[in-house]
Design a protein around this motif. Structure first.
Motif, PDB file in Angstrom:
ATOM      1  N   ALA A 111      -0.417  45.338 -67.449  1.00 44.52           N
ATOM      2  CA  ALA A 111       0.859  45.144 -66.749  1.00 44.52           C
ATOM      3  C   ALA A 111       1.878  46.185 -67.202  1.00 44.52           C
ATOM      4  O   ALA A 111       2.646  46.712 -66.384  1.00 44.52           O
ATOM      5  CB  ALA A 111       1.389  43.732 -67.002  1.00 44.52           C
ATOM      6  N   GLU A 129       1.012  49.540 -65.574  1.00 42.98           N
ATOM      7  CA  GLU A 129       1.408  49.516 -64.165  1.00 42.98           C
ATOM      8  C   GLU A 129       2.922  49.646 -64.014  1.00 42.98           C
ATOM      9  O   GLU A 129       3.406  50.347 -63.124  1.00 42.98           O
ATOM     10  CB  GLU A 129       0.924  48.232 -63.493  1.00 42.98           C
ATOM     11  CG  GLU A 129      -0.567  48.183 -63.288  1.00 42.98           C
ATOM     12  CD  GLU A 129      -1.072  46.830 -62.797  1.00 42.98           C
ATOM     13  OE1 GLU A 129      -0.237  45.937 -62.481  1.00 42.98           O
ATOM     14  OE2 GLU A 129      -2.304  46.662 -62.725  1.00 42.98           O
ATOM     15  N   ARG A 130       3.673  48.979 -64.881  1.00 49.72           N
ATOM     16  CA  ARG A 130       5.130  49.045 -64.795  1.00 49.72           C
ATOM     17  C   ARG A 130       5.634  50.450 -65.108  1.00 49.72           C
ATOM     18  O   ARG A 130       6.552  50.940 -64.458  1.00 49.72           O
ATOM     19  CB  ARG A 130       5.772  48.009 -65.739  1.00 49.72           C
ATOM     20  CG  ARG A 130       7.264  47.944 -65.632  1.00 49.72           C
ATOM     21  CD  ARG A 130       7.722  47.449 -64.251  1.00 49.72           C
ATOM     22  NE  ARG A 130       9.145  47.671 -64.116  1.00 49.72           N
ATOM     23  CZ  ARG A 130       9.713  48.373 -63.138  1.00 49.72           C
ATOM     24  NH1 ARG A 130       8.991  48.868 -62.166  1.00 49.72           N
ATOM     25  NH2 ARG A 130      11.017  48.547 -63.112  1.00 49.72           N
TER      26      ARG A 130
END
Length: 174
Positions: free
Chosen positions: A115, A118-119
């Motif tokens: 995550a 991806e951020r």
């Protein structure tokens, strides 16, 4: 503060300061101000408590990444180091202490790091106006490196990474 939140807050402080292995259940009960029976009722096991602490920390950490520029990303890291301290990435430390062999903990670590990756890619794309996977990887490595170097160099490491990121982003803009 309810019992579960009190336990998670106490456990996070101890795990972050002393590590997962060095933090025994007796120390946890004392820090949380509760009996071992209450601790086990709310935590289940030390492993489950570790996974819960990491999941809660991720929520708090990811809220800080609600930014639209790489510079703001590093500004948030500077603030995190100022407020939370500089002891390195708790997720990587958990992975290191468990050797990646504790499924409950490893699942949280892997999900967080994906995550986070991806951020970073989203922030880079918003900043320069297009997807740039190679730049996103470079920014990720700078961020992770700054987090680790801040342990012994303090906020200066984050500021240096922020400056390097600015050069990379500047070169990537049309």
């Amino acid at each position: 503060m309810d019992t579960r939140k009190k336990l998670i807050a106490a456990a996070e402080r101890l795990f972050d300061r002393h590590g997962f292995t060095a933090t025994g259940m007796d120390r946890l009960t004392q820090a949380a101000g509760m009996s071992s029976r209450t601790l086990y009722k709310h935590a289940g096991s030390k492993t489950a408590l570790m996974a819960t602490v990491l999941a809660e920390r991720e929520k708090r950490f990811m809220r800080r990444l609600d930014v639209s520029s790489v510079d703001a990303l590093f500004a948030e890291l500077e603030e995190w180091v100022r407020v939370e301290g500089a002891r390195g990435c708790l997720f990587l430390r958990a992975h290191g202490e468990t050797g990646g062999e504790t499924p409950e903990v490893e699942a949280v670590v892997v999900a967080h790091k994906e995550a986070f990756r991806e951020r970073i890619a989203e922030i880079v794309a918003a900043d320069i106006g297009e997807d740039a996977p190679a730049l996103a990887e470079q920014i990720l490595v700078l961020y992770e490196g700054a987090t680790a170097a801040a342990i012994y160099r303090g906020q200066e490491a984050v500021s240096a990474a922020r400056a390097a990121a600015a050069v990379l982003v500047g070169r990537a803009r049309p």
